[in-house]
Design an enzyme around this catalytic site. Structure first.
Site, short mmCIF file in Angstrom:
data_model
loop_
_atom_site.label_atom_id
_atom_site.label_comp_id
_atom_site.label_asym_id
_atom_site.label_seq_id
_atom_site.Cartn_x
_atom_site.Cartn_y
_atom_site.Cartn_z
CE1 TYR A 188 -4.41 -1.07 -0.30
CE2 TYR A 188 -3.29 -3.04 0.52
CZ TYR A 188 -4.38 -2.45 -0.09
OH TYR A 188 -5.45 -3.23 -0.51
CD GLU A 205 -6.94 -5.89 0.55
OE1 GLU A 205 -5.71 -5.79 0.74
OE2 GLU A 205 -7.55 -5.20 -0.29
C1 HEM Z 1 -6.40 2.13 -1.67
C2 HEM Z 1 -5.70 1.60 -2.63
C3 HEM Z 1 -6.28 0.75 -3.74
C4 HEM Z 1 -7.45 0.88 -4.43
C5 HEM Z 1 -8.53 1.93 -4.26
C6 HEM Z 1 -7.50 -0.20 -5.39
C7 HEM Z 1 -8.53 -0.40 -6.29
C8 HEM Z 1 -8.60 -1.47 -7.16
C9 HEM Z 1 -9.70 -1.72 -8.07
C10 HEM Z 1 -10.92 -0.84 -8.23
C11 HEM Z 1 -9.44 -2.87 -8.74
C12 HEM Z 1 -10.29 -3.54 -9.81
C13 HEM Z 1 -11.18 -4.50 -9.12
C14 HEM Z 1 -12.15 -5.17 -10.05
O1 HEM Z 1 -13.19 -4.61 -10.33
O2 HEM Z 1 -11.88 -6.26 -10.48
C15 HEM Z 1 -8.17 -3.35 -8.26
C16 HEM Z 1 -7.56 -4.49 -8.72
C17 HEM Z 1 -6.22 -4.73 -8.51
N1 HEM Z 1 -5.42 -4.14 -7.58
FE1 HEM Z 1 -5.93 -2.62 -6.36
N2 HEM Z 1 -6.38 -0.96 -5.28
C18 HEM Z 1 -5.60 -0.41 -4.29
C19 HEM Z 1 -4.39 -0.89 -3.85
C20 HEM Z 1 -3.66 -1.85 -4.48
C21 HEM Z 1 -2.30 -2.22 -4.13
C22 HEM Z 1 -1.51 -1.65 -2.98
C23 HEM Z 1 -1.91 -3.18 -5.04
C24 HEM Z 1 -0.59 -3.87 -5.16
C25 HEM Z 1 0.51 -3.25 -5.37
C26 HEM Z 1 -3.04 -3.41 -5.93
C27 HEM Z 1 -3.06 -4.33 -6.96
C28 HEM Z 1 -4.17 -4.65 -7.71
C29 HEM Z 1 -4.15 -5.64 -8.76
C30 HEM Z 1 -2.93 -6.45 -9.22
C31 HEM Z 1 -5.45 -5.70 -9.26
C32 HEM Z 1 -5.96 -6.58 -10.43
C33 HEM Z 1 -5.45 -5.90 -11.64
C34 HEM Z 1 -5.88 -6.44 -12.94
O3 HEM Z 1 -6.56 -7.46 -13.02
O4 HEM Z 1 -5.51 -5.77 -13.91
N3 HEM Z 1 -4.06 -2.59 -5.55
N4 HEM Z 1 -7.70 -2.50 -7.30
#
Ligand code: HEM
Ligand code: FAD
Length: 404
Positions: free
Chosen positions: A95, A137
């Site tokens: 994060y 989580e």
């Molecule tokens: C407050 C911070 C964060 C928010 C608001 C956020 C938001 C999101 C959202 C909206 C999705 C798409 C979910 C869906 O509809 O399938 C997602 C997927 C994902 N997030 Fe986060 N995220 C955050 C932090 C992180 C962090 C820290 C990481 C790792 C470094 C991360 C890695 C990912 C990955 C790998 C995916 C799937 C990506 C894909 O399939 O292309 N996220 N996140």
């Protein structure tokens, strides 16, 4: 808790960030991946290239910022994302990395308009939002590991059977390599698959819905081969179809996801799927048939024709043994389909048809399929007055917009 001034700054600058949303998130990912290339092991490169993930993350940060003083209001959204994060193995230490490059990108794009006060306020707001994800989580990791047959991260499974279901969809039956018990799951949930492909620099993670019922000694996923026409072929689906053989090892996460059929409810259910979107629906159908044989279930599947119609015989056999209703729609039936009476309706699922053939007033509606299919179903249900609480759907990619 954020102070009043910080909340005011956040709320007043959300529109500015939204306006520059795409530029900020593009810059954010660029710099984050330059400095932390190891994160390319977790992010889907094809989604990155198409901008889908950028829009999803940006949209959520701004949505969360609007509710920064009442985050409970967006908990359903946070929960859905947290499920996906948990299945991907996103950890608290990730994060601050995202936070650092997001703030950097805001400053870089807005330049002098992003004063120190603004950057500081967004830093604080990001931490509040991140904490909400991290604590949820943490519970999910705990639950995934401690449940009977559960595990943390990725566990090795063996492909015990590979079954061709149609010209484009193949099922994989997965048994744990350690022969231990496997976690149960709710119908509609998915697992993440992590592939290491020889010669490739990064791992690739994708989600696949569990297409059979829980409480067996295997999981089944059914995967559509994604042919790129003008774009590269889908990486993981093609590898699974072409390279992954019976006896091979595959690493998967414990089941996750909040798109589920609640088998404690008795309300009528309508399961609507287009193409490979049928995988969670088949799991829901088979589960309802086993646990709630008296429940009124309508299974509606739309495919181009019999050549690409997967799990056809499985659903048909079930419809002969139970009393659920099944309807098959083909939009381009072949001569063979016509001769075999292989479908019920020619064309697409329309609003009029839904009105006449489903319990619009009471049923819970579940749908999944290509985005245009999902948009059309969503629009029809809304036009017919189905309340949001009775509409449930799953995107087979980053969550997008269904309106419009
Ligand atoms: C407050 C911070 C964060 C928010 C608001 C956020 C938001 C999101 C959202 C909206 C999705 C798409 C979910 C869906 O509809 O399938 C997602 C997927 C994902 N997030 Fe986060 N995220 C955050 C932090 C992180 C962090 C820290 C990481 C790792 C470094 C991360 C890695 C990912 C990955 C790998 C995916 C799937 C990506 C894909 O399939 O292309 N996220 N996140
Ligand atoms: C919750 C959930 C459940 C799912 N369940 C299932 C399921 O049960 N069965 C199933 O088959 N799938 C399912 N999916 C989809 C699955 O996770 C994968 O997205 C799908 O298999 C495609 O992955 P891929 O690696 O083959 O394609 P990717 O390599 O990710 O490519 C995806 C698409 O982008 C295109 N593309 C690639 N590179 C580029 C580029 N440079 N520019 C533009 N376009 C490009 C490809 O042609 C392809 O069409 C699910 C997804 C989610 C989120």
């Amino acid at each position: 808790m954020l102070n009043k001034k910080t909340v005011e700054i956040i709320k007043s600058t959300v529109p500015v960030l939204e306006e520059h949303g795409e530029a900020i998130t593009t810059r954010f990912y660029e710099t984050m991946f330059q400095n932390h290339p190891e994160l390319l092991n977790i992010f889907n490169h094809a989604n990155q290239k198409q901008g889908k993930q950028q829009r999803a993350l940006a949209g959520t940060v701004y949505a969360a910022a609007k509710y920064i003083d009442s985050l409970e209001a967006i908990m359903p959204v946070v929960t859905q994302i947290a499920h996906k994060h948990r299945s991907l193995g996103i950890k608290p230490e990730h994060y601050p990395i995202v936070g650092k490059y997001l703030l950097f990108a805001i400053k870089d794009v807005l330049k002098d308009a992003a004063t120190d006060d603004i950057i500081e306020a967004w830093g604080e707001a990001y931490n509040v939002i991140a904490d909400a994800f991290i604590s949820l989580e943490a519970e999910m990791y705990d639950q995934a590991e401690k449940q009977t047959g559960g595990w943390d991260g990725f566990r090795s499974f063996i492909v015990s059977k590979k079954v061709i279901e149609s010209e484009v969809i193949t099922s994989f039956y997965l048994r744990p390599k350690d022969n231990g018990p496997i976690a149960s799951f709710e119908p509609g949930q998915y697992i993440s698959v992590k592939l290491e492909i020889a010669g490739e620099e990064f791992t690739h993670i994708r989600q696949y819905s569990l297409s059979d019922v829980s409480h067996k000694d295997y999981y089944r996923i059914s995967v559509k081969r994604e042919d790129g026409l003008e774009t590269p072929d889908g990486k993981v689906s093609n590898f699974l179809h072409q390279e992954m053989a019976e006896g091979d090892t595959i690493n998967i996460s414990a089941p996750a996801g909040d798109f589920i059929l609640d088998t404690r409810k008795q309300s009528p259910v309508v399961l609507l799927s287009g193409g490979v979107g049928l995988t969670p629906m088949v799991s829901m159908l088979k589960t309802a048939a086993a646990l709630q044989p008296e429940r009124a279930v309508t299974f509606i599947h739309a495919a181009a024709n019999g050549k690409v119609h997967a799990l056809k015989n499985e659903v048909k056999a079930l419809s002969e043994q139970t009393k659920f209703k099944s309807f098959v729609f083909y939009d381009s039936p072949t001569e063979e389909d016509r001769l075999a009476n292989a479908f019920d309706v020619e064309g697409y699922v329309t609003e009029e048809w839904l009105e006449q053939n489903t319990d619009i007033a009471q049923a819970e509606f579940f749908f999944c399929g290509p985005v245009p299919f999902m948009k059309a179903i969503n629009r029809s249900l809304k036009n017919l007055g189905v309340a949001d609480e009775r509409i449930h759907y799953e995107f087979f990619g980053p969550k997008g917009e269904l309106e419009g």
